[in-house]
Design a protein around this motif. Structure first.
Motif, PDB file in Angstrom:
ATOM      1  N   ASP A   1       0.826  -1.209   0.000  1.00  0.00           N
ATOM      2  CA  ASP A   1       0.000   0.000   0.000  1.00  0.00           C
ATOM      3  C   ASP A   1       0.863   1.262   0.000  1.00  0.00           C
ATOM      4  OD1 ASP A   1      -2.330  -1.435  -0.056  1.00  0.00           O
ATOM      5  OD2 ASP A   1      -2.676  -1.350   2.107  1.00  0.00           O
TER       6      ASP A   1
ATOM      7  N   SER B   1       2.306   1.709  -3.521  1.00  0.00           N
ATOM      8  CA  SER B   1       1.337   2.143  -4.532  1.00  0.00           C
ATOM      9  C   SER B   1       0.806   3.545  -4.279  1.00  0.00           C
ATOM     10  CB  SER B   1       0.160   1.162  -4.593  1.00  0.00           C
ATOM     11  OG  SER B   1      -0.581   1.192  -3.388  1.00  0.00           O
ATOM     12  N   THR B   2       1.223   4.197  -3.177  1.00  0.00           N
ATOM     13  CA  THR B   2       0.677   5.530  -2.873  1.00  0.00           C
ATOM     14  C   THR B   2       1.786   6.571  -2.651  1.00  0.00           C
ATOM     15  OG1 THR B   2       0.430   4.824  -0.537  1.00  0.00           O
ATOM     16  CG2 THR B   2      -1.519   4.655  -1.968  1.00  0.00           C
ATOM     17  N   TRP B   3       2.281   6.702  -1.441  1.00  0.00           N
ATOM     18  CA  TRP B   3       3.116   7.841  -1.080  1.00  0.00           C
ATOM     19  C   TRP B   3       4.613   7.617  -1.289  1.00  0.00           C
ATOM     20  CZ3 TRP B   3       6.880   7.186   2.644  1.00  0.00           C
ATOM     21  CH2 TRP B   3       6.775   6.042   3.434  1.00  0.00           C
TER      22      TRP B   3
ATOM     23  N   SER C   1      -2.252  -4.395  -4.278  1.00  0.00           N
ATOM     24  CA  SER C   1      -2.987  -3.180  -3.939  1.00  0.00           C
ATOM     25  C   SER C   1      -3.910  -2.752  -5.070  1.00  0.00           C
ATOM     26  CB  SER C   1      -2.001  -2.053  -3.616  1.00  0.00           C
ATOM     27  OG  SER C   1      -1.318  -2.329  -2.411  1.00  0.00           O
TER      28      SER C   1
ATOM     29  N   LEU D   1      -5.579   7.424   0.522  1.00  0.00           N
ATOM     30  CA  LEU D   1      -4.715   8.011  -0.497  1.00  0.00           C
ATOM     31  C   LEU D   1      -4.896   7.362  -1.859  1.00  0.00           C
ATOM     32  CD1 LEU D   1      -1.223   8.357   1.257  1.00  0.00           C
ATOM     33  CD2 LEU D   1      -2.578  10.223   0.288  1.00  0.00           C
ATOM     34  N   GLN D   2      -5.201   6.076  -1.853  1.00  0.00           N
ATOM     35  CA  GLN D   2      -5.223   5.302  -3.086  1.00  0.00           C
ATOM     36  C   GLN D   2      -6.505   5.481  -3.890  1.00  0.00           C
ATOM     37  OE1 GLN D   2      -4.502   1.164  -2.380  1.00  0.00           O
ATOM     38  NE2 GLN D   2      -4.458   0.605  -4.538  1.00  0.00           N
TER      39      GLN D   2
ATOM     40  N   TRP E   1       1.968  13.163   2.917  1.00  0.00           N
ATOM     41  CA  TRP E   1       0.910  12.230   2.520  1.00  0.00           C
ATOM     42  C   TRP E   1       0.305  11.450   3.673  1.00  0.00           C
ATOM     43  CZ3 TRP E   1       5.584  12.809  -0.047  1.00  0.00           C
ATOM     44  CH2 TRP E   1       5.503  13.393  -1.320  1.00  0.00           C
TER      45      TRP E   1
END
Length: 294
Positions: free
Chosen positions: A101, A104-106, A222, A241-242, A291
């Motif tokens: 996770d 895939s985000t921050w 994710s 976030l995602q 983030w």
């Protein structure tokens, strides 16, 4: 004194998850790698690897791998500080364990400026945030992002912030499975769980006073996790976030109005990891909180 050719062979076998790939990485034959491991074990008088698939370090092997990780980083410092030492023409590689996770985000925008400035390339080892520290304990990585605060001996941990998760599903799924308004429907409706170490859905149900087994799909991706939600296959805890776009469009909505779950994330790194690891630590401390929830 250690023979670092032997230690490099050990590190390559563990990092590359096998003798064949280790030989390719070091430009040697598989036989040469095997001989180096055998010679290291002969000199130590005990095994450094469990011949499993993939090979796993023994307790002594883990200690040696941790030592190799730190030596590599300290050697880089010396190459820039001592006249006459030939710096490697290849960029420095750092192996980092983190959860999918975060990746895939921050993570990418947080580390991109550092990698560009220092010419570093990263090997990412994916592991659930609840157990990521085991990769560092095994000597496989120089640092990790995980949900555990307490550091290993010889390491430090620093709080980066928390990832906020929300229990979401598609409107169609809610209409099919959760339309009665009873929160107990969540035990009967299929959930989506990232993997056997993922306890977020369990925690969410417990926060609503629901306990016991529940039906669930397993999805160790994710991006795939969100796709399953959008395809009406289940409900699950997703990083806010995602899915900002999906929340804004109404493609995904909260399932029961329960509270979000904030998962704290800590950065673990070796104390004697050299200036490069120290710079990465400073960079993450400054950027991650853009983030993450603090």
């Amino acid at each position: 004194m250690f023979d670092y050719k032997l230690l490099s062979a050990l590190a390559a076998v563990v990092e590359q998850a096998g003798f064949d790939r280790a030989a390719q990485a070091l430009g040697l034959s598989q036989s040469a790698i095997s001989q180096r491991i055998k010679l290291l074990e002969a000199r130590l008088g005990q095994p450094v690897l469990l011949r499993a698939s993939p090979p796993q370090p023994t307790e002594v092997g883990r200690r040696l791998l941790n030592h190799v990780q730190q030596v590599r980083l300290l050697e880089r410092d010396l190459q820039t500080q001592v006249p006459g030492m030939n710096a490697s023409r290849l960029p420095e590689r750092l192996r980092i364990a983190l959860n999918a996770d975060s990746l895939s985000t921050w993570w990418a925008p947080a580390v991109a400026p550092f990698c560009a400035e220092y010419g570093v390339v990263l090997d990412h080892v994916l592991e659930d945030q609840a157990v990521g520290l085991k990769r560092m304990r095994a000597g496989e990585v120089a640092a990790c992002v995980c949900a555990v605060e307490r550091p290993l001996a010889g390491a430090r941990s620093e709080f980066l912030g928390a990832m906020r998760y929300r229990a979401l599903a598609s409107p169609t799924f809610i209409e099919r499975h959760l339309s009665s308004g009873s929160i107990e429907d969540l035990l009967r409706a299929p959930a989506i769980v990232f993997g056997p170490d993922d306890q977020l859905q369990h925690r969410y149900l417990a926060s609503l006073g629901l306990n016991g087994a529940f039906s669930h799909h397993l999805c160790p991706s994710s991006e795939g996790f969100v796709r399953l939600l959008q395809s009406n296959l289940g409900w699950g805890l997703v990083p806010e976030l995602q899915v900002r776009a999906e929340l804004a469009s109404g493609a995904l909505v909260d399932v029961a109005g329960g509270p979000p779950i904030d998962v704290p994330l800590y950065w673990h790194h070796w104390r004697n990891g050299g200036e490069l690891l120290a710079e990465l630590t400073r960079a993450l401390g400054q950027s991650a909180r853009q983030w993450l929830v603090v």
